[in-house]
Motif scaffolding. Structure first.
Motif, short mmCIF file in Angstrom:
data_model
loop_
_atom_site.label_atom_id
_atom_site.label_comp_id
_atom_site.label_asym_id
_atom_site.label_seq_id
_atom_site.Cartn_x
_atom_site.Cartn_y
_atom_site.Cartn_z
N LEU A 365 9.21 9.11 11.11
CA LEU A 365 9.58 8.33 10.08
C LEU A 365 8.63 8.76 9.06
N HIS A 366 9.00 9.43 7.88
CA HIS A 366 8.07 9.90 6.83
C HIS A 366 8.19 9.04 5.68
N GLU A 367 6.92 8.38 5.50
CA GLU A 367 6.81 7.51 4.23
C GLU A 367 6.16 8.36 2.99
N ILE A 368 6.60 8.32 1.97
CA ILE A 368 6.09 8.83 0.78
C ILE A 368 5.59 8.08 -0.24
N VAL A 369 4.23 7.73 -0.65
CA VAL A 369 3.97 6.91 -1.54
C VAL A 369 3.23 7.65 -2.76
N SER A 370 3.51 7.11 -3.94
CA SER A 370 3.01 8.05 -5.18
C SER A 370 2.37 6.87 -5.83
N GLU A 371 1.12 7.11 -6.43
CA GLU A 371 0.36 5.88 -6.97
C GLU A 371 -0.42 6.73 -8.28
N MET A 372 -0.78 5.89 -9.27
CA MET A 372 -1.52 6.18 -10.15
C MET A 372 -3.00 6.15 -9.88
N GLN A 373 -3.83 7.36 -10.01
CA GLN A 373 -5.08 7.26 -9.69
C GLN A 373 -6.05 6.59 -10.76
N LYS A 374 -5.57 7.03 -12.21
CA LYS A 374 -6.24 6.51 -13.20
C LYS A 374 -5.41 5.83 -13.99
N PRO A 375 -4.90 4.57 -13.92
CA PRO A 375 -3.80 3.87 -14.58
C PRO A 375 -4.43 3.96 -16.24
N LEU A 376 -3.45 3.92 -17.08
CA LEU A 376 -3.87 3.75 -18.56
C LEU A 376 -4.38 2.49 -18.87
#
Length: 560
Positions: A365-376
């Motif tokens: 089961l592959h889980e992909i997470v995208s997150e902002m490292q430097k949010p505005l």
């Protein structure tokens, strides 16, 4: 923007990480005064409604009266103190006359303005800001209500005009409104040709600091302003591998169209979300080929994306093993990819000597997470209101007017907070014939101190610590004190952790404490695991509860 895969792979780093540096130019053309963008965060609405009602029901549980120009306002000392450091100091220091009596005279504010100050203290909102912004700015400065001051500055800054900007600049200086002062000077610099009022000329002549800032602003004005921002996003994938074995005995005699396994469970690699899956075997299949399907479900919550690789290992691992790949959903069980099929003769090659077919599955089961490292960085709403109320829990002796006694422990509390969050406590304190309304001590016998501590934590903060260990006890407390949201939290926790050993007790508690959602989950669990339910508790419950038996029959018919 399309790029060939070979070209993309040239830029891979040694650790199989691809970094994409993308430049985005946003051109903004503004006519007039640009306004700051604003993103608001909203505190829990139920908590805000509860605490806002303290203002309307102040007469019931108030402990202080404020007198403003002959008008009286009944309030709660703890609420004013936790929201305003000025009121806190006023009530805390014994040498100040306000702390010695239950009346405080406020001489330098109008009643209709003070009404809006109280509205802000209790609800973090204002209804008359368009009419009273100047007066409320002065009150915010006096009582150190920073959030109210910011609200006034934002409103006045958005409604500057040639006729009002001089007065606004004067008020900004008087009440330490730095943001408003800067906006006023910017406005004047952009409208310098229209600034011919006598007030403005007098202010400029008598205030060299304003004149210097004006010159600085005039040099900054351009038709085009370039703003550079460098946010970054990271996308990462983690994989959880599950091995499941399904043994089918008497394979040669199977004539039914479909067999389904029990439900397997696990946790995702990144966010530890619950994962459920089961297998269905179709021995008759189609075109003389039997096949297996894999059904998988992910618990709701979070923004991760999932897909799964499934390989059927028939006793020995082989490159010829059937396999499939597909994405998953969170709304219900989803079939993964295509059928994994083989001819019936091929299936029979893997039979054990006792006519048993052993199916071993490997699920990645592959889980992909995208997150902002430097949010505005945007202008965020100051949601200190709930933080202020929560601080009354951590420092409960702060202006407490009630002590709850449980065994040898005593819990200082605030009568108004308990009453506004729990209708049971409200009734307890409201009716004069009840002993609890006549004294400042309440003795409770049917709850453990460490459990009641978490009840208080929920009442003040809408959160609980150690829910997984105290869910049964807190469910009982939630029912007793009519804390519906706490009941829902307990139901959700218990429903996710059902087992053959605990489901009977959980079903009994669900019926005892009116937990309808938990009752339904327990019945569904038992129906899906009916062959494993051999405990005496379960048999007794089924024998003595006709309603449960009827529901069980209904659920079993759905699973066919």
């Amino acid at each position: 923007m399309r790029v060939k895969r070979e070209l993309v792979e040239k830029y891979l780093l040694k650790n199989d990480v691809l970094t994409l540096d993308i430049k985005v130019a946003i051109h903004e053309v503004v006519v007039g005064d640009p306004l700051n963008s604003k993103t608001e965060s909203h505190p829990d609405p139920q908590m805000l409604d509860h605490f806002a009602s303290l203002l309307s029901m102040a007469k019931n549980f108030s402990d202080t009266t404020l007198i403003v120009d002959g008008e009286t306002f009944t309030v709660h000392r703890a609420i004013l103190a936790v929201r305003s450091p000025v009121f806190a100091a006023m009530f805390e220091h014994a040498e100040m006359k306000e702390s010695q009596k239950n009346q405080v005279i406020i001489p330098d504010i109008k009643p209709h303005v003070f009404q809006e100050v109280l509205r802000f203290i209790y609800t973090d909102t204002g209804q008359e800001l368009d009419k009273l912004a100047h007066e409320l700015l002065a009150a915010a400065d006096k009582y150190a209500l920073d959030r109210l001051g910011t609200m006034c500055e934002e409103f006045l800054g958005k409604h500057l005009s040639v006729a009002t900007v001089t007065r606004t600049l004067h008020l900004a200086d008087m009440h330490n409104a730095k943001q408003l002062r800067h906006r006023a000077i910017q406005f004047i610099a952009k409208n310098i040709k229209a600034m011919q009022t006598s007030d403005w000329k007098s202010l400029l002549a008598n205030n060299p600091d304003v004149a210097a800032e004006m010159f600085s602003e005039l040099t900054k004005i351009r038709n085009i302003t370039e703003v550079t921002m460098d946010p970054a996003c990271k996308t990462e994938m983690k994989t959880a591998v599950f091995h499941s074995t399904w043994i089918i005995k008497g394979f040669s005699f199977i004539e039914t169209d479909k067999y389904s396994s029990a439900i397997f469970t696990g946790l995702s690699a990144f966010t530890s979300r619950a994962v459920f899956w089961y297998f269905s075997f179709y021995p008759q299949g189609h075109s003389d080929r039997a096949y297996v399907d894999v059904m998988l479900k992910i618990d709701n919550g979070g923004s991760s994306k999932f897909y799964a690789d499934v390989e059927l290992e028939l006793n020995k691992r082989s490159k010829d093993n059937p396999n499939t790949t597909g994405s998953t959903a969170v709304s219900g069980f989803t079939k993964i990819g295509c059928d994994m099929s083989m001819s019936r003769t091929d299936w029979e090659r893997y039979l054990l000597q006792d006519d048993t077919l052993s199916l071993r599955f490997r699920i990645s089961l592959h889980e992909i997470v995208s997150e902002m490292q430097k949010p505005l960085k945007m202008l965020q709403k100051d949601s200190q209101l709930l933080d202020n109320y929560a601080s009354l829990f951590s420092s409960s002796e702060f202006f407490s007017d009630l002590t709850v006694v449980i065994g040898k422990r005593e819990f200082p509390a605030h009568r108004a907070i308990l009453a506004v969050r729990s209708p049971v406590f409200a009734a307890m304190f409201k009716h004069t014939e009840m002993a609890e309304s006549q004294q400042k001590r309440v003795v409770i016998h049917d709850i453990e101190p460490h459990v009641f501590e978490e009840v208080l934590r929920f009442i003040y903060t809408d959160t609980v610590q150690g829910l997984d260990k105290l869910a049964h006890e807190l469910l009982a407390a939630a029912d007793k004190y009519a804390l519906d949201r706490l009941r829902n939290m307990c139901e959700e926790c218990l429903g996710k952790n059902l087992s053959v050993e605990t489901v009977t007790k959980t079903l009994h508690l669900a019926d005892l404490y009116h937990a309808k959602q938990l009752h339904q989950l327990a019945v569904q669990f038992i129906a899906k695991n009916i062959k494993s339910m051999q405990t005496h508790d379960w048999k007794d419950l089924l024998t003595n509860n006709a309603d449960v038996a009827a529901e069980m029959f209904s659920e079993l018919t759905k699973l066919r």
